[in-house]
Scaffold this active site. Structure first.
Site, PDB file in Angstrom:
ATOM      1  N   LYS A  13      -1.815   7.422  -7.998  1.00 49.30           N
ATOM      2  CA  LYS A  13      -3.276   7.598  -7.943  1.00 49.30           C
ATOM      3  C   LYS A  13      -3.637   8.834  -7.106  1.00 49.30           C
ATOM      4  CE  LYS A  13      -3.887   3.499  -6.042  1.00 49.30           C
ATOM      5  NZ  LYS A  13      -2.482   3.065  -5.923  1.00 49.30           N
ATOM      6  N   ARG A  88     -10.437  -3.153  -4.310  1.00 48.61           N
ATOM      7  CA  ARG A  88      -9.130  -3.801  -4.399  1.00 48.61           C
ATOM      8  C   ARG A  88      -9.255  -5.314  -4.441  1.00 48.61           C
ATOM      9  NH1 ARG A  88      -6.002   0.525  -1.811  1.00 48.61           N
ATOM     10  NH2 ARG A  88      -3.821  -0.074  -1.775  1.00 48.61           N
ATOM     11  N   ARG A 122       8.726   8.652  -1.116  1.00 46.36           N
ATOM     12  CA  ARG A 122       7.537   9.414  -0.706  1.00 46.36           C
ATOM     13  C   ARG A 122       7.663   9.884   0.750  1.00 46.36           C
ATOM     14  NH1 ARG A 122       1.868   6.960  -1.697  1.00 46.36           N
ATOM     15  NH2 ARG A 122       2.864   5.169  -0.749  1.00 46.36           N
ATOM     16  N   ARG A 166       3.013  -5.404  -0.188  1.00 47.05           N
ATOM     17  CA  ARG A 166       1.965  -4.660  -0.891  1.00 47.05           C
ATOM     18  C   ARG A 166       1.932  -5.009  -2.382  1.00 47.05           C
ATOM     19  NH1 ARG A 166       3.561   1.136   0.646  1.00 47.05           N
ATOM     20  NH2 ARG A 166       1.880   1.823  -0.717  1.00 47.05           N
TER      21      ARG A 166
HETATM   22  P1  AP5 Z   1       1.068   8.581  -4.829  1.00 43.80           P
HETATM   23  O1  AP5 Z   1       0.266   9.517  -5.659  1.00 43.80           O
HETATM   24  O2  AP5 Z   1       1.057   8.752  -3.369  1.00 43.80           O
HETATM   25  O3  AP5 Z   1       0.749   7.062  -5.242  1.00 43.80           O
HETATM   26  P2  AP5 Z   1      -0.530   6.150  -4.971  1.00 43.80           P
HETATM   27  O4  AP5 Z   1      -0.852   5.446  -6.235  1.00 43.80           O
HETATM   28  O5  AP5 Z   1      -1.614   6.961  -4.327  1.00 43.80           O
HETATM   29  O6  AP5 Z   1       0.130   5.103  -4.016  1.00 43.80           O
HETATM   30  P3  AP5 Z   1      -0.289   4.551  -2.568  1.00 43.80           P
HETATM   31  O7  AP5 Z   1       0.961   3.934  -2.026  1.00 43.80           O
HETATM   32  O8  AP5 Z   1      -0.976   5.596  -1.761  1.00 43.80           O
HETATM   33  O9  AP5 Z   1      -1.274   3.461  -2.969  1.00 43.80           O
HETATM   34  P4  AP5 Z   1      -1.632   2.267  -2.119  1.00 43.80           P
HETATM   35  O10 AP5 Z   1      -2.671   1.730  -2.988  1.00 43.80           O
HETATM   36  O11 AP5 Z   1      -0.561   1.333  -1.772  1.00 43.80           O
HETATM   37  O12 AP5 Z   1      -1.993   2.907  -0.686  1.00 43.80           O
HETATM   38  P5  AP5 Z   1      -3.376   3.328  -0.044  1.00 43.80           P
HETATM   39  O13 AP5 Z   1      -3.160   4.548   0.727  1.00 43.80           O
HETATM   40  O14 AP5 Z   1      -4.443   3.283  -1.067  1.00 43.80           O
HETATM   41  O15 AP5 Z   1       2.573   8.675  -5.376  1.00 43.80           O
HETATM   42  C1  AP5 Z   1       3.619   7.921  -4.790  1.00 43.80           C
HETATM   43  C2  AP5 Z   1       4.905   8.752  -4.793  1.00 43.80           C
HETATM   44  O16 AP5 Z   1       5.351   8.937  -6.138  1.00 43.80           O
HETATM   45  C3  AP5 Z   1       4.767  10.162  -4.188  1.00 43.80           C
HETATM   46  O17 AP5 Z   1       5.942  10.469  -3.498  1.00 43.80           O
HETATM   47  C4  AP5 Z   1       4.605  11.075  -5.422  1.00 43.80           C
HETATM   48  O18 AP5 Z   1       5.116  12.366  -5.178  1.00 43.80           O
HETATM   49  C5  AP5 Z   1       5.398  10.316  -6.483  1.00 43.80           C
HETATM   50  N1  AP5 Z   1       4.801  10.415  -7.808  1.00 43.80           N
HETATM   51  C6  AP5 Z   1       3.482  10.330  -8.125  1.00 43.80           C
HETATM   52  N2  AP5 Z   1       3.296  10.407  -9.447  1.00 43.80           N
HETATM   53  C7  AP5 Z   1       4.536  10.540  -9.999  1.00 43.80           C
HETATM   54  C8  AP5 Z   1       5.018  10.662 -11.335  1.00 43.80           C
HETATM   55  N3  AP5 Z   1       4.163  10.673 -12.378  1.00 43.80           N
HETATM   56  N4  AP5 Z   1       6.362  10.756 -11.541  1.00 43.80           N
HETATM   57  C9  AP5 Z   1       7.226  10.747 -10.478  1.00 43.80           C
HETATM   58  N5  AP5 Z   1       6.815  10.642  -9.188  1.00 43.80           N
HETATM   59  C10 AP5 Z   1       5.499  10.527  -8.946  1.00 43.80           C
HETATM   60  O19 AP5 Z   1      -3.637   2.105   0.943  1.00 43.80           O
HETATM   61  C11 AP5 Z   1      -2.824   1.875   2.063  1.00 43.80           C
HETATM   62  C12 AP5 Z   1      -3.289   0.631   2.798  1.00 43.80           C
HETATM   63  O20 AP5 Z   1      -4.637   0.813   3.295  1.00 43.80           O
HETATM   64  C13 AP5 Z   1      -3.374  -0.656   1.969  1.00 43.80           C
HETATM   65  O21 AP5 Z   1      -2.121  -1.297   1.830  1.00 43.80           O
HETATM   66  C14 AP5 Z   1      -4.372  -1.469   2.800  1.00 43.80           C
HETATM   67  O22 AP5 Z   1      -3.778  -2.010   3.940  1.00 43.80           O
HETATM   68  C15 AP5 Z   1      -5.366  -0.396   3.236  1.00 43.80           C
HETATM   69  N6  AP5 Z   1      -6.437  -0.257   2.236  1.00 43.80           N
HETATM   70  C16 AP5 Z   1      -6.691   0.838   1.465  1.00 43.80           C
HETATM   71  N7  AP5 Z   1      -7.706   0.609   0.620  1.00 43.80           N
HETATM   72  C17 AP5 Z   1      -8.115  -0.682   0.864  1.00 43.80           C
HETATM   73  C18 AP5 Z   1      -9.107  -1.522   0.302  1.00 43.80           C
HETATM   74  N8  AP5 Z   1      -9.888  -1.096  -0.700  1.00 43.80           N
HETATM   75  N9  AP5 Z   1      -9.228  -2.781   0.795  1.00 43.80           N
HETATM   76  C19 AP5 Z   1      -8.466  -3.226   1.791  1.00 43.80           C
HETATM   77  N10 AP5 Z   1      -7.481  -2.494   2.358  1.00 43.80           N
HETATM   78  C20 AP5 Z   1      -7.320  -1.235   1.910  1.00 43.80           C
HETATM   79 ZN    ZN Z   2      -2.485   6.927  -2.390  1.00 45.95          ZN
END
Ligand code: AP5
Ligand code: ZN
Length: 209
Positions: A13, A88, A122, A166
């Protein structure tokens, strides 16, 4: 366009949002990034959410909704935005519907094995937030950010024991949003399993349909 990016952790994402925000000239609002920035600042909010995020659980709805409400009240969202990682939960989705109209919810479709591989490799730069992958998107010099020359880190919640939590939290609390938005006619499925450039192409095509 007011967009939501929905998908499991590690689906890509954030990676696709960095391209889409330039293409569509709209801000990328990631609740995860907002919380991590608060932690870096050492703010009260940052300290409150630190251990929750590290463990892979969700920050309580009322805190998250308030953060998003404030961010969406800023002027730069007037012509659209990408909300990444919010909503979420069903409660967050209901709250969002009371704040602003959403045009499209992009569902990043990718299997669990792939997301585990993406998450485990990552790495990120703490000052710029730029994200790499040790195999799929490596920096020019191992462990070093291409632009700042600073060391790269692994997110605390990317360690294997927290990744399991997660994924469970995603299945229990977030996956139900797929049917929630499909029923409203807003869901756009995008195959997120190929390389990022192809995923971005898939997204553009899906949004013009
Ligand atoms: P990346 O693009 O970083 O993936 P992402 O979908 O953004 O994954 P996240 O882990 O950031 O999502 P998340 O939802 O768990 O975390 P968030 O920060 O939102 O890509 C991942 C890796 O793959 C990278 O190394 C990239 O280079 C590689 N990659 C990408 N695309 C690729 C492809 N096509 N092919 C190969 N490789 C690829 O949330 C973190 C925490 O914050 C949550 O766990 C929670 O505690 C809190 N939080 C955030 N939002 C909320 C909410 N709405 N409500 C409650 N708690 C929340
Ligand atoms: Zn992210």
């Amino acid at each position: 366009m007011n967009m939501v990016f929905l998908g499991p952790p590690g689906a890509g994402k954030g990676t696709i949002a960095t391209q889409a925000k330039v293409f569509y000239s709209i801000p990328h609002i990631s609740t995860g990034d907002l919380f991590r920035a608060e932690q870096e600042k050492g703010s009260e909010l940052g300290n409150k959410v630190k251990s929750i995020i590290a463990s892979g659980k969700l920050v309580p709805d009322e805190i998250t909704i308030e953060v998003v409400k404030q961010r969406l009240s800023q002027d730069d969202t007037k012509n659209g935005f990408i909300l990444d990682g919010f909503p979420r939960t069903i409660a967050q989705a209901d709250a969002l519907a009371n704040i602003v109209n959403i045009d499209a919810v992009v569902n990043f479709v990718v299997d669990k094995d792939a997301v585990v591989k993406r998450i485990s490799g990552r790495r990120f730069c703490k000052s710029t937030g730029r994200t790499y992958h040790v195999i799929y998107n490596p920096p020019k010099v191992e462990g070093i950010d291409d632009e700042t020359g600073e060391p790269l880190y692994q997110r605390e919640d990317d360690k294997p024991e927290n990744v399991k939590t997660r994924l469970e939290v995603y299945d229990a609390s977030t996956a139900p949003l797929i049917e929630y938005y499909r029923a409203k006619g807003k869901l756009v499925d995008v195959d997120a399993s190929p390389a990022p450039e192809v995923v971005f192409d898939n997204l553009k095509k899906a949004l013009t349909k």
